[in-house]
Design a protein around this motif. Structure first.
Motif, PDB file in Angstrom:
ATOM      1  N   ARG A 111       2.300  -4.111   2.296  1.00 41.51           N
ATOM      2  CA  ARG A 111       3.240  -5.193   2.591  1.00 41.51           C
ATOM      3  C   ARG A 111       2.888  -5.889   3.907  1.00 41.51           C
ATOM      4  O   ARG A 111       2.957  -7.123   4.003  1.00 41.51           O
ATOM      5  CB  ARG A 111       4.645  -4.578   2.680  1.00 41.51           C
ATOM      6  CG  ARG A 111       5.672  -5.451   2.077  1.00 41.51           C
ATOM      7  CD  ARG A 111       7.001  -4.762   2.000  1.00 41.51           C
ATOM      8  NE  ARG A 111       8.024  -5.791   2.112  1.00 41.51           N
ATOM      9  CZ  ARG A 111       9.324  -5.551   2.072  1.00 41.51           C
ATOM     10  NH1 ARG A 111       9.752  -4.311   1.942  1.00 41.51           N
ATOM     11  NH2 ARG A 111      10.183  -6.530   2.179  1.00 41.51           N
ATOM     12  N   TRP A 153       2.427   0.628  -8.727  1.00 43.11           N
ATOM     13  CA  TRP A 153       3.367  -0.441  -8.381  1.00 43.11           C
ATOM     14  C   TRP A 153       4.756  -0.062  -8.852  1.00 43.11           C
ATOM     15  O   TRP A 153       4.940   0.343  -9.995  1.00 43.11           O
ATOM     16  CB  TRP A 153       2.967  -1.757  -9.042  1.00 43.11           C
ATOM     17  CG  TRP A 153       3.995  -2.847  -8.887  1.00 43.11           C
ATOM     18  CD1 TRP A 153       4.334  -3.497  -7.738  1.00 43.11           C
ATOM     19  CD2 TRP A 153       4.834  -3.400  -9.917  1.00 43.11           C
ATOM     20  NE1 TRP A 153       5.328  -4.429  -7.995  1.00 43.11           N
ATOM     21  CE2 TRP A 153       5.644  -4.388  -9.312  1.00 43.11           C
ATOM     22  CE3 TRP A 153       4.980  -3.163 -11.277  1.00 43.11           C
ATOM     23  CZ2 TRP A 153       6.588  -5.139 -10.033  1.00 43.11           C
ATOM     24  CZ3 TRP A 153       5.912  -3.913 -11.994  1.00 43.11           C
ATOM     25  CH2 TRP A 153       6.704  -4.881 -11.376  1.00 43.11           C
ATOM     26  N   LEU A 175       2.593   1.759   0.785  1.00 42.68           N
ATOM     27  CA  LEU A 175       3.252   0.510   0.388  1.00 42.68           C
ATOM     28  C   LEU A 175       3.530  -0.365   1.610  1.00 42.68           C
ATOM     29  O   LEU A 175       3.360  -1.584   1.572  1.00 42.68           O
ATOM     30  CB  LEU A 175       4.553   0.833  -0.355  1.00 42.68           C
ATOM     31  CG  LEU A 175       5.366  -0.375  -0.815  1.00 42.68           C
ATOM     32  CD1 LEU A 175       4.561  -1.259  -1.759  1.00 42.68           C
ATOM     33  CD2 LEU A 175       6.653   0.089  -1.503  1.00 42.68           C
ATOM     34  N   TYR A 222      -1.268   2.121  -3.273  1.00 40.64           N
ATOM     35  CA  TYR A 222      -0.073   1.362  -3.647  1.00 40.64           C
ATOM     36  C   TYR A 222      -0.377  -0.133  -3.614  1.00 40.64           C
ATOM     37  O   TYR A 222      -1.139  -0.590  -2.758  1.00 40.64           O
ATOM     38  CB  TYR A 222       1.074   1.667  -2.681  1.00 40.64           C
ATOM     39  CG  TYR A 222       1.501   3.115  -2.751  1.00 40.64           C
ATOM     40  CD1 TYR A 222       2.572   3.497  -3.548  1.00 40.64           C
ATOM     41  CD2 TYR A 222       0.816   4.103  -2.049  1.00 40.64           C
ATOM     42  CE1 TYR A 222       2.955   4.825  -3.633  1.00 40.64           C
ATOM     43  CE2 TYR A 222       1.187   5.437  -2.134  1.00 40.64           C
ATOM     44  CZ  TYR A 222       2.260   5.794  -2.923  1.00 40.64           C
ATOM     45  OH  TYR A 222       2.653   7.105  -3.028  1.00 40.64           O
ATOM     46  N   TYR A 261       1.109  -4.074  -3.456  1.00 39.57           N
ATOM     47  CA  TYR A 261       2.196  -4.998  -3.154  1.00 39.57           C
ATOM     48  C   TYR A 261       1.746  -6.382  -3.582  1.00 39.57           C
ATOM     49  O   TYR A 261       0.670  -6.837  -3.205  1.00 39.57           O
ATOM     50  CB  TYR A 261       2.535  -4.989  -1.661  1.00 39.57           C
ATOM     51  CG  TYR A 261       3.684  -5.905  -1.326  1.00 39.57           C
ATOM     52  CD1 TYR A 261       5.002  -5.506  -1.532  1.00 39.57           C
ATOM     53  CD2 TYR A 261       3.456  -7.192  -0.842  1.00 39.57           C
ATOM     54  CE1 TYR A 261       6.066  -6.357  -1.262  1.00 39.57           C
ATOM     55  CE2 TYR A 261       4.513  -8.047  -0.557  1.00 39.57           C
ATOM     56  CZ  TYR A 261       5.812  -7.623  -0.767  1.00 39.57           C
ATOM     57  OH  TYR A 261       6.865  -8.471  -0.500  1.00 39.57           O
TER      58      TYR A 261
END
Lengths: 263, 786
Positions: free
Chosen positions: B125, B283, B121, B37, B39
């Motif tokens: 982050r 994304w 994710l 993922y 970010y």
């Protein structure tokens, strides 16, 4: 959101203990403000103490003095459905947010957060409500201390809110077009000993009482009694949705409408 | 009698079954085994010098696969712009580089600076928070006119200034237009703002990049209105991947409204990172990211002047617009205020002289590009507002003034370079007047006044250019792409068929309406037809869906391909029936010999094509599959007349829409129910612009309306029941279906009606208000009344 623990005590005392165990713990009411804040990573509590499983904090009942008593963890939907002894309050609850918000959000959570555009602070202040916590009873006049600021101490929980039932009352909300929070909301309540007018959404200092209007209405409870009265917009919120002057104007308009509609 | 199938039937939208039962396949539903993922760390500053980006701590965080910054994209191309506008001196526009990740500077809040690819994710982050970015803040360029002042801070240091282009149209008409103003009996002038909007499709953007090391093939799953355009732009100009090694899939897409036309950095990033990390990279935009990274719409500041002679005939029109491009040129941004705007300034009127000047300006804001209507709402709004103002200044009826100046003879060559093939503006106005009960307005106004409200009626017309567009024409105008459309019709042995269309459906209902057309042509049940779109590995090179072009251009390509199918099938049928091909008729799914009872069913012919035992192999190939590319010879010109009735609360300024009527001429109509739905959606967005939506920046380039707490979308209870009619039909003369397109009309035609109505209401109370800028929020209307 960041990681955190969640506990769901079933007694007030346990909730208070959980909150005192950690300086980074935070009480969770309906989560209508806190959860979005967590999702945006704007808060990082290590523990959330949910108040939604405490039976003694839920529901609407009648006090010995005739007041309407609402448990701190009672949802807006329940207030709307069950506070029929105080129709203006039930109507106010019925128009907070949308059905999803009303089924999750709680009166204690709203009052503890004291959002400057929330509806309940106006209802509580205009009704001269008593905010009951695990530790004490706080008069509404002492409770609201400015935008997002209250008399609550760290770890203190609103367990109940007691509303004296007025002879007549009404809440008029002029909504901000995007959020549909109150751009200006005026709650008027007429008691035997006088009229109280509380205004939300307008002031940089959060919910406030409009003393001049209260005096005029206490002498003559009619919209005409407000003719010529106005508030200054200087200290009012000025943003994308309206200047301070516009909000001040709306305060007068909505107060008149609340008086006219009061029942 | 309403039909129960084929062209003209209100067939229920077959795709809605999967959308409404939760079994659609949106991009975010696509998960590739082993995907990571991403970010994006985005700038929270509008303008600044990027001194350093330190990713060392972030790279060591748990779950991090790799952290990317601009240095990883050295040698990668700039995100391209698909349209080059030439300025009034003949020079090309200034065109800045547009990096995948911010390089040297950040130029708007939301611009990606770095990207973290991680196992989850949340880990991505977490790591993004550990990236140390050192930026020296620069003054933000926000106001367009200030941006053009000499000595203004430059958004792009390597450009001469913040002026993208200064466009004059038609430059040769300028002197004559100015002279007409000198000679005018009356001139009406209006300055106005066409407010910046955020498209806000229900589904945010998503990109999933995948890469196969075994075959060196890239796949990008993306929320796009035009996957082939993305394949071409990203493959050829950004990443250098040949088309045969790059597949772009745009599956079910939950609304586009223009903002999913464009090629975005996130698509290039995910495609690039999938190879760099040797695993799929996903994304999914958050709603907050959508506000600061989806291209915005509109944002024009305009002065328009209308000259009239003593008999109230329009003699000249002059308009000057500042158009915000934002910080970078999004894919079609330069075309919107020019060729999609200036060419529509004649509107429905025979004004002989028109001069349009547009200054496109770079600012430290999110790029601005096409949004439902794209240029045509901006043209319609200013024109219909100035005509309304002129009527009020002259004391004449606004409808009568419009009628007096209507174009009535077609084809009509406007002074702004387009030729309307057909239309009947009196007919739509007649229909509108019939719908709105104008004679009852005074009584309704009196009733409103009794309740302390002001009532107003606003009317306007619109014309738009749809079905974009003749490739050779747009090529001359600066388009860097062709604008034809493609279709392959593949008939299966047992008679069912698949249409692979280059058009893309993201809410328009193509799977239903396209099938209706083919069903009508062959005379078979719609359920025998499958419409496939949105996958470059299945569909021939197509240009996608925008500008209300799908049925007019994509539908025409499908008709052409189906005609080829029918022609071949007739040959097969003539063989099977031992008759002359000229005598073969196709009706209700059967081929017959004219004047006889001999016939052969559609399925017999299709079976013969694939089992060619008894087949004219010496004359034709087996199989039944045909492709057509259709390049239109002109735009189409839908038009109409709209009316809005409002009540204004004079105490609060709150506007409520009491009635709204739309009389449109879309030419021939395939599915009336879908057309009505398209108009409803367009009206909701047009009324949203007029009353509610306000994308606002402060002087530091911070987006003030960056969430639904501040950005007001129209809700059902903001809207009245719409009265929609499309019975006035002047068919398009140059495409095989006679269709014009209906997707944008509602958004184009409705804002001026709303504002005209509010001005009418305020003037009825004696207020000297000639204009209020959109959105007509309560505070603005109240301020205007003070």
């Amino acid at each position: 959101m960041y990681n955190f623990d969640v506990v769901k005590p079933e007694r007030i005392a346990d909730a208070v203990k959980e909150l005192s165990d950690s300086s980074e713990s935070q009480p969770l009411g309906g989560g209508q403000t806190l959860i979005p804040t967590l999702k945006q990573r704007l808060a990082s509590p290590d523990k959330l103490v949910s108040l939604s499983a405490i039976p003694e904090m839920k529901g609407v009942c009648a006090g010995d003095d005739g007041s309407v008593c609402i448990g701190g963890a009672t949802t807006h939907a329940t207030v709307a459905a069950e506070a029929s002894a105080y129709p203006a309050l039930a109507a106010t609850a019925a128009h907070i947010g949308d059905p999803a918000v009303r089924n999750r959000g709680t009166i204690g959570g709203s009052l503890a957060n004291n959002d400057p555009s929330a509806c309940y602070p106006a209802a509580a202040l205009a009704s001269g409500a008593t905010i009951v916590t695990n530790a004490r009873e706080i008069a509404a006049d002492d409770y609201f201390q400015g935008m997002f600021t209250t008399a609550l101490d760290e770890g203190e929980i609103i367990t109940e809110v007691r509303f004296p039932v007025p002879e007549k009352a009404n809440y008029q909300k002029f909504v901000q077009p995007a959020s549909r929070f109150a751009l200006v909301g005026v709650y008027v309540a007429k008691y035997a000993d006088g009229v109280r007018v509380a205004i939300t959404g307008a002031s940089n200092d959060g919910v406030f009482r409009w003393a001049e209007a209260e005096a005029a209405l206490s002498a003559n409870f009619s919209a005409d009694a407000l003719d010529g009265l106005s508030l200054s917009g200087d200290d009012m919120i000025s943003d994308l949705h309206g200047t301070g002057a516009y909000r001040a104007h709306l305060c007068a308009v909505m107060t008149k409408r609340a008086v006219a509609a009061a029942a | 009698m309403p039909k129960d199938g084929g062209i003209g039937a209100s067939s229920k939208r077959r795709e809605d079954v999967r959308f409404l039962t939760g079994v659609g396949n949106y991009t975010d539903d696509i998960n590739v085994n082993g995907q990571a993922y991403v970010y994006f760390l985005r700038s929270d500053m509008a303008h600044g010098t990027l001194n350093s980006v330190d990713t060392s701590a972030a790279s060591a965080m748990p779950g991090v696969v790799r952290v990317f910054t601009a240095t990883d994209f050295e040698g990668v191309g700039s995100i391209p712009c698909g349209w080059q506008v030439t300025d009034k001196h003949g020079a090309p526009m200034q065109e800045p580089a547009h990096p995948v990740l911010a390089t040297g500077k950040v130029r708007h809040v939301g611009e990606p600076i770095a990207a973290v690819v991680a196992e989850t994710l949340e880990q991505a982050r977490d790591a993004a928070e550990a990236i140390v970015v050192d930026i020296t803040e620069l003054p933000a360029v926000v106001d367009m006119k200030a941006a053009l002042a000499s000595g203004a801070t430059k958004v792009h240091d390597d450009l001469e200034n913040n002026l993208c282009y200064d466009w004059g149209f038609v430059e040769e008409n300028k002197a004559a237009t100015d002279a007409a103003f000198e000679a005018a009996a009356h001139v009406t002038t209006l300055e106005l703002v066409n407010n910046r909007l955020v498209a806000n499709p229900m589904e945010p953007r998503v990109a999933v990049g995948d890469y196969s090391r075994g075959t060196d093939e890239h796949t990008l799953y993306t929320t796009s209105q035009n996957p082939h355009v993305i394949r071409l732009l990203m493959g050829a100009f950004v990443l250098g991947i040949p088309e045969h090694k790059l597949r772009v899939v745009a599956p079910d897409v939950g609304g586009g409204f223009g903002t999913k036309i464009f090629h975005y950095q996130e698509e290039a990033f995910c495609t690039f990172a999938a190879k760099a990390c040797n695993r799929a990279v996903k994304w999914t935009s958050s709603r907050t990211e959508a506000f600061i990274s989806d291209a915005h719409g509109r944002d024009h500041v305009t002065k328009i002047e209308l000259a009239l002679d003593a008999e109230n005939n329009f003699t000249a029109l002059r308009t000057e617009t500042h158009a915000n491009m934002g910080a970078y040129l999004s894919t079609f941004a330069p075309s919107v205020p020019t060729w999609l705007h200036g060419t529509l300034m004649a509107g429905n009127y025979k004004t002989p002289l028109i001069y349009v000047n547009v200054k496109a300006v770079f600012t430290n804001t999110v790029p601005v590009d096409a949004y439902r209507g794209a240029g045509r709402p901006e043209a319609t709004f200013q024109l219909e507002r100035v005509v309304d103002k002129a009527a009020r200044e002259l004391g004449v009826d606004p409808i009568a003034l419009r009628r007096q100046n209507f174009i009535t003879e077609f084809p009509y060559a406007t002074p702004v370079a387009v030729e309307y093939d057909t239309g009947d503006y009196h007919a739509t106005m007649d229909k509108l007047e019939e719908m709105i009960d104008r004679s009852g307005f005074d009584a309704r106004r009196a009733e409103s006044e009794k309740n302390g409200k002001l009532r107003g009626l606003g009317v306007n017309c619109y014309i738009e250019a749809c079905g974009i567009a003749p490739s050779n024409l747009v090529g001359q105008l600066g388009a860097r792409a062709g604008l034809y459309e493609s279709a392959t019709v593949r008939v299966n042995a047992t008679g069912g068929l698949v249409v692979m269309t280059g058009s893309h459906s993201h809410g328009q209902g193509h799977e239903t309406s396209f099938a209706q057309v083919v069903a009508e042509m062959i005379g078979i049940d719609e359920n025998m037809i499958e419409i496939v779109h949105g996958d470059t590995s299945k569909v021939p090179m197509g240009m996608g869906t925008y500008g209300s072009r799908s049925i007019a251009v994509g539908g025409s390509a499908m008709v052409r391909a189906t005609e080829k199918i029918i022609n071949k099938a007739k040959k097969i049928a003539s063989h099977l029936l031992e008759a002359s091909e000229a005598d073969i008729e196709l009706k209700d799914g059967a081929f017959s010999v004219a004047g006889t009872d001999k016939s052969v069913a559609w399925g017999d012919v299709t079976l013969a094509a694939y089992v060619p035992h008894n087949y004219p192999l010496e004359d034709i190939e087996p199989g039944l599959e045909e492709t057509a590319f259709y390049d239109p010879s002109n735009f189409t010109y839908p038009s109409g007349a709209y009316a809005c009735e409002v009540e204004v609360d004079p105490d609060t300024g709150k506007v409520s829409i009491e009635r709204f009527a739309a009389a449109d001429d879309f030419g021939n109509i395939i599915n009336p129910m879908i057309v009505t739905g398209q108009v409803h959606g367009g009206l909701a967005q047009g009324i949203g612009q007029a009353l509610l939506e306000n994308c606002a920046y402060d002087e530091n380039g911070q987006l003030l309306s960056a969430s639904y707490m501040e950005y007001a979308m129209p809700r059902a209870d903001d809207l009245p029941m719409f009265d929609v009619d499309h019975s006035c039909q002047t068919p398009c003369t140059h495409n095989p279906l006679g269709v014009k397109g209906c997707g944008e009309a509602g958004a184009i035609g409705s804002p001026p009606a709303v504002v005209n109505a509010v001005v009418d209401a305020l003037q009825s109370a004696g207020k000297d208000v000639t204009h209020v800028d959109m959105p007509l929020s309560p505070d603005r209307v109240w301020e205007a009344m003070q």
